[in-house]
Design a protein around this motif. Sequence first.
Motif, short mmCIF file in Angstrom:
data_model
loop_
_atom_site.label_atom_id
_atom_site.label_comp_id
_atom_site.label_asym_id
_atom_site.label_seq_id
_atom_site.Cartn_x
_atom_site.Cartn_y
_atom_site.Cartn_z
N TRP A 47 -27.93 -45.30 46.10
CA TRP A 47 -28.01 -46.10 47.32
C TRP A 47 -26.75 -46.93 47.53
O TRP A 47 -26.46 -47.37 48.62
CB TRP A 47 -29.26 -46.98 47.30
CG TRP A 47 -29.29 -47.96 46.17
CD1 TRP A 47 -29.76 -47.74 44.91
CD2 TRP A 47 -28.81 -49.29 46.19
NE1 TRP A 47 -29.60 -48.86 44.14
CE2 TRP A 47 -29.02 -49.84 44.91
CE3 TRP A 47 -28.22 -50.09 47.16
CZ2 TRP A 47 -28.66 -51.13 44.58
CZ3 TRP A 47 -27.87 -51.39 46.82
CH2 TRP A 47 -28.10 -51.90 45.55
N GLU A 48 -25.96 -47.10 46.45
CA GLU A 48 -24.69 -47.84 46.55
C GLU A 48 -23.53 -46.96 46.98
O GLU A 48 -22.44 -47.44 47.17
CB GLU A 48 -24.37 -48.48 45.20
CG GLU A 48 -25.39 -49.52 44.76
CD GLU A 48 -25.13 -49.99 43.35
OE1 GLU A 48 -24.86 -49.15 42.47
OE2 GLU A 48 -25.21 -51.20 43.13
N GLY A 49 -23.76 -45.65 47.08
CA GLY A 49 -22.71 -44.71 47.46
C GLY A 49 -22.32 -43.81 46.30
O GLY A 49 -22.97 -43.77 45.26
N ARG A 50 -21.23 -43.08 46.48
CA ARG A 50 -20.75 -42.15 45.47
C ARG A 50 -20.00 -42.91 44.39
O ARG A 50 -19.12 -43.71 44.68
CB ARG A 50 -19.84 -41.12 46.13
CG ARG A 50 -19.31 -40.09 45.20
CD ARG A 50 -18.48 -39.08 45.95
NE ARG A 50 -17.72 -38.29 45.02
CZ ARG A 50 -17.18 -37.13 45.28
NH1 ARG A 50 -17.30 -36.62 46.48
NH2 ARG A 50 -16.51 -36.48 44.38
N GLN A 51 -20.36 -42.63 43.12
CA GLN A 51 -19.72 -43.30 41.99
C GLN A 51 -19.41 -42.29 40.90
O GLN A 51 -20.13 -41.31 40.71
CB GLN A 51 -20.64 -44.38 41.42
CG GLN A 51 -20.90 -45.51 42.40
CD GLN A 51 -21.82 -46.55 41.80
OE1 GLN A 51 -22.88 -46.23 41.28
NE2 GLN A 51 -21.40 -47.81 41.86
N GLU A 52 -18.33 -42.57 40.16
CA GLU A 52 -17.99 -41.74 39.02
C GLU A 52 -19.00 -41.98 37.91
O GLU A 52 -19.49 -43.10 37.74
CB GLU A 52 -16.58 -42.06 38.52
CG GLU A 52 -15.51 -41.68 39.53
CD GLU A 52 -14.12 -42.02 39.03
OE1 GLU A 52 -13.36 -41.08 38.76
OE2 GLU A 52 -13.84 -43.22 38.90
N ALA A 53 -19.29 -40.93 37.14
CA ALA A 53 -20.27 -41.07 36.06
C ALA A 53 -20.00 -40.03 34.98
O ALA A 53 -19.43 -38.97 35.24
CB ALA A 53 -21.68 -40.89 36.59
N VAL A 54 -20.42 -40.35 33.78
CA VAL A 54 -20.42 -39.41 32.66
C VAL A 54 -21.86 -38.95 32.50
O VAL A 54 -22.79 -39.76 32.47
CB VAL A 54 -19.92 -40.08 31.36
CG1 VAL A 54 -20.07 -39.14 30.18
CG2 VAL A 54 -18.49 -40.53 31.52
N PHE A 55 -22.06 -37.64 32.42
CA PHE A 55 -23.38 -37.04 32.28
C PHE A 55 -23.50 -36.40 30.91
O PHE A 55 -22.55 -35.79 30.42
CB PHE A 55 -23.60 -35.95 33.34
CG PHE A 55 -23.56 -36.47 34.74
CD1 PHE A 55 -24.72 -36.87 35.37
CD2 PHE A 55 -22.36 -36.58 35.42
CE1 PHE A 55 -24.68 -37.35 36.67
CE2 PHE A 55 -22.32 -37.06 36.71
CZ PHE A 55 -23.47 -37.45 37.34
N VAL A 56 -24.67 -36.53 30.30
CA VAL A 56 -24.97 -35.83 29.05
C VAL A 56 -26.30 -35.12 29.24
O VAL A 56 -27.32 -35.75 29.52
CB VAL A 56 -25.04 -36.78 27.84
CG1 VAL A 56 -25.44 -36.02 26.58
CG2 VAL A 56 -23.72 -37.50 27.65
N GLY A 57 -26.25 -33.80 29.14
CA GLY A 57 -27.47 -33.00 29.22
C GLY A 57 -27.92 -32.66 27.81
O GLY A 57 -27.11 -32.24 26.98
N SER A 58 -29.19 -32.84 27.51
CA SER A 58 -29.70 -32.50 26.17
C SER A 58 -30.79 -31.44 26.33
O SER A 58 -31.59 -31.49 27.26
CB SER A 58 -30.26 -33.74 25.47
OG SER A 58 -31.34 -34.28 26.20
#
Length: 93
Positions: A47-58
């Motif tokens: 809701w704050e907009g597009r942001q950079e993020a690190v994703f970890v899939g397990s």
Amino acid sequence: MAGVTGGVNVAGQQKDSCPVTAARQSIGEEPHPDREAVARDGFMTTWEGRQEAVFVGSYEHGSPAGFDMAQRYQRAGFLKKKRESVGNPALVE
């Protein structure tokens, strides 16, 4: 929802193929691990907009689905070369 940046050559795959799929395929080769985790850098829209993020899939071997966690971050410091986490890690769908 989360988007993944492309252009990464993982496990000898084409540059335009999905890096997460390529990583999971290389991990899935014999001998099979009991569990695996794949980390990637990308963007998420909140809701704050597009942001950079690190994703970890397990994932657990034999399970049809896994879990994706994300930690948003922002660039900081002189020349924006440092990274600071934003908020708490979150489970993403």
